[in-house]
Design a protein around this motif. Structure first.
Motif, PDB file in Angstrom:
ATOM      1  N   ASP A 127      -4.182 -18.155   3.360  1.00  0.00           N
ATOM      2  CA  ASP A 127      -2.756 -18.444   3.277  1.00  0.00           C
ATOM      3  C   ASP A 127      -1.930 -17.167   3.185  1.00  0.00           C
ATOM      4  O   ASP A 127      -0.754 -17.142   3.544  1.00  0.00           O
ATOM      5  CB  ASP A 127      -2.458 -19.338   2.070  1.00  0.00           C
ATOM      6  CG  ASP A 127      -2.951 -18.721   0.759  1.00  0.00           C
ATOM      7  OD1 ASP A 127      -3.888 -17.901   0.797  1.00  0.00           O
ATOM      8  OD2 ASP A 127      -2.397 -19.071  -0.302  1.00  0.00           O
ATOM      9  N   LYS A 128      -2.548 -16.093   2.704  1.00  0.00           N
ATOM     10  CA  LYS A 128      -1.855 -14.812   2.598  1.00  0.00           C
ATOM     11  C   LYS A 128      -2.894 -13.706   2.506  1.00  0.00           C
ATOM     12  O   LYS A 128      -4.093 -13.961   2.393  1.00  0.00           O
ATOM     13  CB  LYS A 128      -0.944 -14.788   1.369  1.00  0.00           C
ATOM     14  CG  LYS A 128      -1.682 -14.862   0.046  1.00  0.00           C
ATOM     15  CD  LYS A 128      -0.728 -14.759  -1.133  1.00  0.00           C
ATOM     16  CE  LYS A 128      -1.479 -14.756  -2.457  1.00  0.00           C
ATOM     17  NZ  LYS A 128      -0.570 -14.606  -3.615  1.00  0.00           N
ATOM     18  N   LEU A 129      -2.414 -12.458   2.582  1.00  0.00           N
ATOM     19  CA  LEU A 129      -3.303 -11.310   2.456  1.00  0.00           C
ATOM     20  C   LEU A 129      -3.637 -11.100   0.987  1.00  0.00           C
ATOM     21  O   LEU A 129      -2.751 -10.852   0.170  1.00  0.00           O
ATOM     22  CB  LEU A 129      -2.631 -10.065   3.035  1.00  0.00           C
ATOM     23  CG  LEU A 129      -3.432  -8.767   2.978  1.00  0.00           C
ATOM     24  CD1 LEU A 129      -4.700  -8.874   3.813  1.00  0.00           C
ATOM     25  CD2 LEU A 129      -2.571  -7.602   3.453  1.00  0.00           C
ATOM     26  N   HIS A 130      -4.911 -11.178   0.635  1.00  0.00           N
ATOM     27  CA  HIS A 130      -5.341 -11.082  -0.753  1.00  0.00           C
ATOM     28  C   HIS A 130      -5.879  -9.692  -1.061  1.00  0.00           C
ATOM     29  O   HIS A 130      -6.622  -9.112  -0.273  1.00  0.00           O
ATOM     30  CB  HIS A 130      -6.415 -12.124  -1.061  1.00  0.00           C
ATOM     31  CG  HIS A 130      -5.901 -13.523  -1.105  1.00  0.00           C
ATOM     32  ND1 HIS A 130      -5.543 -14.158  -2.277  1.00  0.00           N
ATOM     33  CD2 HIS A 130      -5.655 -14.413  -0.116  1.00  0.00           C
ATOM     34  CE1 HIS A 130      -5.117 -15.375  -2.006  1.00  0.00           C
ATOM     35  NE2 HIS A 130      -5.177 -15.552  -0.699  1.00  0.00           N
ATOM     36  N   ALA A 131      -5.500  -9.180  -2.232  1.00  0.00           N
ATOM     37  CA  ALA A 131      -6.084  -7.954  -2.771  1.00  0.00           C
ATOM     38  C   ALA A 131      -7.187  -8.368  -3.734  1.00  0.00           C
ATOM     39  O   ALA A 131      -6.936  -9.032  -4.735  1.00  0.00           O
ATOM     40  CB  ALA A 131      -5.026  -7.118  -3.481  1.00  0.00           C
ATOM     41  N   VAL A 174      14.345  -0.164   1.370  1.00  0.00           N
ATOM     42  CA  VAL A 174      12.979   0.036   0.889  1.00  0.00           C
ATOM     43  C   VAL A 174      12.044  -0.847   1.707  1.00  0.00           C
ATOM     44  O   VAL A 174      12.298  -2.037   1.894  1.00  0.00           O
ATOM     45  CB  VAL A 174      12.867  -0.310  -0.610  1.00  0.00           C
ATOM     46  CG1 VAL A 174      11.435  -0.144  -1.097  1.00  0.00           C
ATOM     47  CG2 VAL A 174      13.806   0.569  -1.420  1.00  0.00           C
ATOM     48  N   VAL A 175      10.939  -0.275   2.214  1.00  0.00           N
ATOM     49  CA  VAL A 175      10.007  -1.033   3.051  1.00  0.00           C
ATOM     50  C   VAL A 175       8.574  -0.828   2.555  1.00  0.00           C
ATOM     51  O   VAL A 175       8.276   0.156   1.871  1.00  0.00           O
ATOM     52  CB  VAL A 175      10.099  -0.610   4.534  1.00  0.00           C
ATOM     53  CG1 VAL A 175      11.464  -0.940   5.105  1.00  0.00           C
ATOM     54  CG2 VAL A 175       9.788   0.877   4.691  1.00  0.00           C
ATOM     55  N   LEU A 176       7.721  -1.774   2.910  1.00  0.00           N
ATOM     56  CA  LEU A 176       6.293  -1.662   2.611  1.00  0.00           C
ATOM     57  C   LEU A 176       5.579  -1.229   3.884  1.00  0.00           C
ATOM     58  O   LEU A 176       5.615  -1.917   4.896  1.00  0.00           O
ATOM     59  CB  LEU A 176       5.732  -3.001   2.135  1.00  0.00           C
ATOM     60  CG  LEU A 176       4.226  -3.050   1.861  1.00  0.00           C
ATOM     61  CD1 LEU A 176       3.863  -2.212   0.642  1.00  0.00           C
ATOM     62  CD2 LEU A 176       3.753  -4.490   1.668  1.00  0.00           C
ATOM     63  N   LYS A 177       4.930  -0.067   3.828  1.00  0.00           N
ATOM     64  CA  LYS A 177       4.165   0.436   4.964  1.00  0.00           C
ATOM     65  C   LYS A 177       2.688   0.159   4.700  1.00  0.00           C
ATOM     66  O   LYS A 177       2.087   0.752   3.808  1.00  0.00           O
ATOM     67  CB  LYS A 177       4.396   1.937   5.148  1.00  0.00           C
ATOM     68  CG  LYS A 177       5.803   2.304   5.584  1.00  0.00           C
ATOM     69  CD  LYS A 177       6.020   1.990   7.053  1.00  0.00           C
ATOM     70  CE  LYS A 177       7.350   2.549   7.548  1.00  0.00           C
ATOM     71  NZ  LYS A 177       7.554   2.268   8.984  1.00  0.00           N
ATOM     72  N   SER A 178       2.119  -0.752   5.469  1.00  0.00           N
ATOM     73  CA  SER A 178       0.718  -1.131   5.254  1.00  0.00           C
ATOM     74  C   SER A 178       0.105  -1.588   6.568  1.00  0.00           C
ATOM     75  O   SER A 178       0.608  -2.522   7.206  1.00  0.00           O
ATOM     76  CB  SER A 178       0.612  -2.251   4.220  1.00  0.00           C
ATOM     77  OG  SER A 178      -0.690  -2.795   4.202  1.00  0.00           O
ATOM     78  N   LEU A 179      -0.974  -0.940   6.974  1.00  0.00           N
ATOM     79  CA  LEU A 179      -1.685  -1.355   8.174  1.00  0.00           C
ATOM     80  C   LEU A 179      -2.350  -2.709   7.964  1.00  0.00           C
ATOM     81  O   LEU A 179      -2.488  -3.497   8.898  1.00  0.00           O
ATOM     82  CB  LEU A 179      -2.730  -0.302   8.546  1.00  0.00           C
ATOM     83  CG  LEU A 179      -2.166   1.031   9.034  1.00  0.00           C
ATOM     84  CD1 LEU A 179      -3.274   2.079   9.116  1.00  0.00           C
ATOM     85  CD2 LEU A 179      -1.490   0.870  10.388  1.00  0.00           C
ATOM     86  N   ALA A 180      -2.755  -2.981   6.740  1.00  0.00           N
ATOM     87  CA  ALA A 180      -3.397  -4.266   6.448  1.00  0.00           C
ATOM     88  C   ALA A 180      -2.417  -5.419   6.643  1.00  0.00           C
ATOM     89  O   ALA A 180      -2.773  -6.460   7.204  1.00  0.00           O
ATOM     90  CB  ALA A 180      -3.936  -4.271   5.024  1.00  0.00           C
ATOM     91  N   VAL A 181      -1.190  -5.248   6.185  1.00  0.00           N
ATOM     92  CA  VAL A 181      -0.185  -6.309   6.299  1.00  0.00           C
ATOM     93  C   VAL A 181       0.104  -6.624   7.758  1.00  0.00           C
ATOM     94  O   VAL A 181       0.136  -7.793   8.167  1.00  0.00           O
ATOM     95  CB  VAL A 181       1.099  -5.913   5.550  1.00  0.00           C
ATOM     96  CG1 VAL A 181       2.225  -6.900   5.855  1.00  0.00           C
ATOM     97  CG2 VAL A 181       0.861  -5.845   4.049  1.00  0.00           C
ATOM     98  N   SER A 182       0.308  -5.586   8.574  1.00  0.00           N
ATOM     99  CA  SER A 182       0.606  -5.819   9.986  1.00  0.00           C
ATOM    100  C   SER A 182      -0.595  -6.413  10.716  1.00  0.00           C
ATOM    101  O   SER A 182      -0.443  -7.299  11.573  1.00  0.00           O
ATOM    102  CB  SER A 182       1.042  -4.509  10.659  1.00  0.00           C
ATOM    103  OG  SER A 182       0.045  -3.511  10.532  1.00  0.00           O
ATOM    104  N   THR A 183      -1.807  -5.973  10.369  1.00  0.00           N
ATOM    105  CA  THR A 183      -3.011  -6.519  11.007  1.00  0.00           C
ATOM    106  C   THR A 183      -3.212  -7.979  10.625  1.00  0.00           C
ATOM    107  O   THR A 183      -3.541  -8.826  11.467  1.00  0.00           O
ATOM    108  CB  THR A 183      -4.250  -5.700  10.608  1.00  0.00           C
ATOM    109  OG1 THR A 183      -4.048  -4.327  10.943  1.00  0.00           O
ATOM    110  CG2 THR A 183      -5.491  -6.210  11.318  1.00  0.00           C
ATOM    111  N   PHE A 184      -2.996  -8.303   9.351  1.00  0.00           N
ATOM    112  CA  PHE A 184      -3.151  -9.691   8.898  1.00  0.00           C
ATOM    113  C   PHE A 184      -2.160 -10.602   9.614  1.00  0.00           C
ATOM    114  O   PHE A 184      -2.520 -11.718  10.024  1.00  0.00           O
ATOM    115  CB  PHE A 184      -2.939  -9.768   7.392  1.00  0.00           C
ATOM    116  CG  PHE A 184      -3.122 -11.153   6.826  1.00  0.00           C
ATOM    117  CD1 PHE A 184      -4.386 -11.625   6.509  1.00  0.00           C
ATOM    118  CD2 PHE A 184      -2.033 -11.994   6.633  1.00  0.00           C
ATOM    119  CE1 PHE A 184      -4.563 -12.908   5.998  1.00  0.00           C
ATOM    120  CE2 PHE A 184      -2.199 -13.275   6.125  1.00  0.00           C
ATOM    121  CZ  PHE A 184      -3.471 -13.726   5.805  1.00  0.00           C
TER     122      PHE A 184
END
Length: 372
Positions: free
Chosen positions: A92-96, A221-231
Motif C-alpha cells: 500500500d505504501k513504501l515501507h521502511a 521543501v522536497v523529499l529527494k529519494s530514489l526509492a520513492v520514485s522507483t516505488f
C-alpha cells in the motif's frame, strides 16, 4: 467478499504472537521452507490444523469448517502464494523496515515461489553488511554455491541485459545484484524483472538511496529519494522496500517530510480527535496503529500518580519522530510541524481520559534541552 485463506490467516497470527517465523517453525517441528509452504495453502490436513491451533491459541479448525460450509474458502493457491510477501510487506505504501525485519522479508522471499524481483533500497551505512547478509541467507536456504552475486555499474547495463539469457540458464537459484550509485534505477528494475520471469530465479536488486530533504531556491521543501520514485513507478511489478539502519534514517526522513506537508501520523491523530466526542477511543486506536506501523514511534511515561478515587494514573508523552537539532534549527518549512502529544490514562484499565496538545515550540524547547 474476500475469500478466507487459511494459510494467510495463520501467518497473520504468527506475526502477532511469535518472535519470528523460524521460532514458530521450531515449535511446529518443521523446516522453515515447509512452514512457509503452509502460508500459501488454502487447506491443511486435520492433524496439522489442530496442532497449529494449539500453538497459536486460535481455533482455526472451527473457523475453517464454518467458512467451508458457507462457501467462503479461497480455492486458488498459486497467486496467493506468489503475493504472500505482502503480509510481511504490504504494497500500500513504501515501507521502511528495521534491520531485523529486513532479513525476515528476505527469507520469506527466498522460500516462497516468486515471479517478481525484490528491490531493496539501503543507505551507505549498510553498504558493507547488507549484501553479505542477503547472500548468506540465500545460501542457508539453497546451499553453498547457489547464490550468484553481481556488482552492476550503470555503464554495464546494456552488456548485462544482453547476458540475461545466459544468466537464466545458470544453476544458481538466487541472483543478488548490487547496484552502484545511479541517477535512477528504472532500467535496473526492468532487467531484474526480465531475469526473474525468464529464469524462475529469486532476483534481489540492492540499490543505494542518498535520501535527503533539501530546500529549493523558491523556498519549497522536497523529499529527494530514489526509492520513492522507483516505488511510484514499479510497485505493481516488484516488491520494493527500504532497509533501514539502526538510526532509522529512512523512516525518520519520510515521516519528517510528511509532517512538513501536514500529512504525518501526528497530524492525522490531531485532526481525528479535535471536536470528536469519542476522541479517547479514537486516540487509543490511532496510537496503537502508529506503534505498529511507525518504527520511530515512542511512548514514554513521564510520571505516575493517584487520582481522587485512588486509581493509578500514568502521564504519557508520545512522539512520531524526534527531530534532530539540525532539523529543529532549519529556517524553512518546519516551524508548523506536529510530532508530540501528551495524555493521561488509568493504568489498570488503559482508559485515556485527558490529552494535551504540544506545539512545535514546546517540543523544540524540550528536545534542545535534552540535547545539551
Amino acid at each position: 467478499m474476500e475469500k478466507y485463506h487459511i494459510g494467510q490467516e495463520i501467518l497473520k497470527e504468527v506475526k502477532a504472537k511469535c518472535p519470528s517465523v523460524a521460532a514458530f517453525a521450531r515449535e511446529l517441528c518443521k523446516s522453515n521452507s515447509a512452514t512457509y509452504e503452509i502460508f500459501g495453502k488454502t487447506s491443511l490436513d486435520t492433524d496439522l490444523l489442530l496442532k497449529v491451533s494449539k500453538l497459536l491459541d486460535r481455533d482455526f479448525f472451527r473457523e475453517f469448517s464454518e467458512k467451508c460450509l458457507n462457501g467462503e474458502v479461497a480455492v486458488v493457491d498459486k497467486q496467493t502464494a506468489e503475493n504472500c510477501i505482502t503480509l510481511l510487506l504490504p504494497n500500500d505504501k513504501l515501507h521502511a523496515v528495521s534491520p531485523r525485519q529486513t532479513m525476515d522479508v528476505v527469507e520469506e522471499y527466498f522460500l516462497m515461489p516468486r515471479k517478481k524481483p525484490l528491490v531493496i533500497f539501503y543507505s551507505g551505512a549498510r553498504s558493507r553488511n547488507l549484501p553479505r547478509l542477503v547472500c548468506k541467507k540465500g545460501e542457508e536456504i539453497y546451499g553453498e554455491g547457489m547464490v550468484r552475486k553481481i556488482r552492476l555499474e550503470p555503464a554495464e547495463l546494456m552488456h548485462f541485459e544482453l547476458g540475461v539469457m545466459s544468466l537464466a540458464k545458470m544453476p544458481q537459484k538466487v541472483v543478488v545484484i548490487k547496484c552502484t550509485m545511479a541517477r535512477d534505477y528504472n532500467s535496473h528494475v526492468l532487467i531484474a524483472e526480465r531475469l526473474a520471469e525468464e529464469s524462475g530465479k529469486h532476483v534481489v536488486l540492492l540499490c543505494l538511496d542518498p535520501i535527503h530533504i533539501p530546500t529549493l531556491p523558491n523556498g519549497r521543501v522536497v523529499l529527494k529519494s530514489l526509492a520513492v520514485s522507483t516505488f511510484s513507478s514499479w510497485n505493481q511489478r516488484a516488491h520494493i522496500f527500504l532497509a533501514d539502519d539502526k538510526e532509522k534514517r529512512f523512516a525518520y526522513l519520510i515521516e519528517l517530510f510528511q509532517a512538513i506537508k501536514g500529512k504525518g501520523y501526528m497530524d492525522r491523530i490531531y485532526d481525528s480527535i479535535e471536536d470528536n466526542e469519542n476522541w479517547a477511543g479514537t486516540l487509543k486506536d490511532l496510537l496503537e496503529e502508529a506503534k505498529q506501523n511507525l518504527t520511530t514511534y515512542e511512548d514514554i511515561v513521564l510520571e505516575e500518580s493517584s487520582d481522587k478515587d485512588n486509581r493509578q494514573v500514568e502521564y504519557h508523552q508520545v512522539s512520531t519522530i524526534q527531530p534532530t537539532v539540525n532539523d529543529l534549527n532549519r529556517s524553512e518549512g518546519i516551524s508548523h510541524i506536529r510530532t508530540h502529544l501528551r495524555y493521561r490514562m488509568i493504568k489498570e484499565t488503559g482508559e485515556i481520559f485527558e490529552y494535551e496538545p504540544m506545539s512545535f515550540d514546546q517540543a523544540k524547547e524540550m528536545m534542545l534541552k535534552l540535547a545539551t
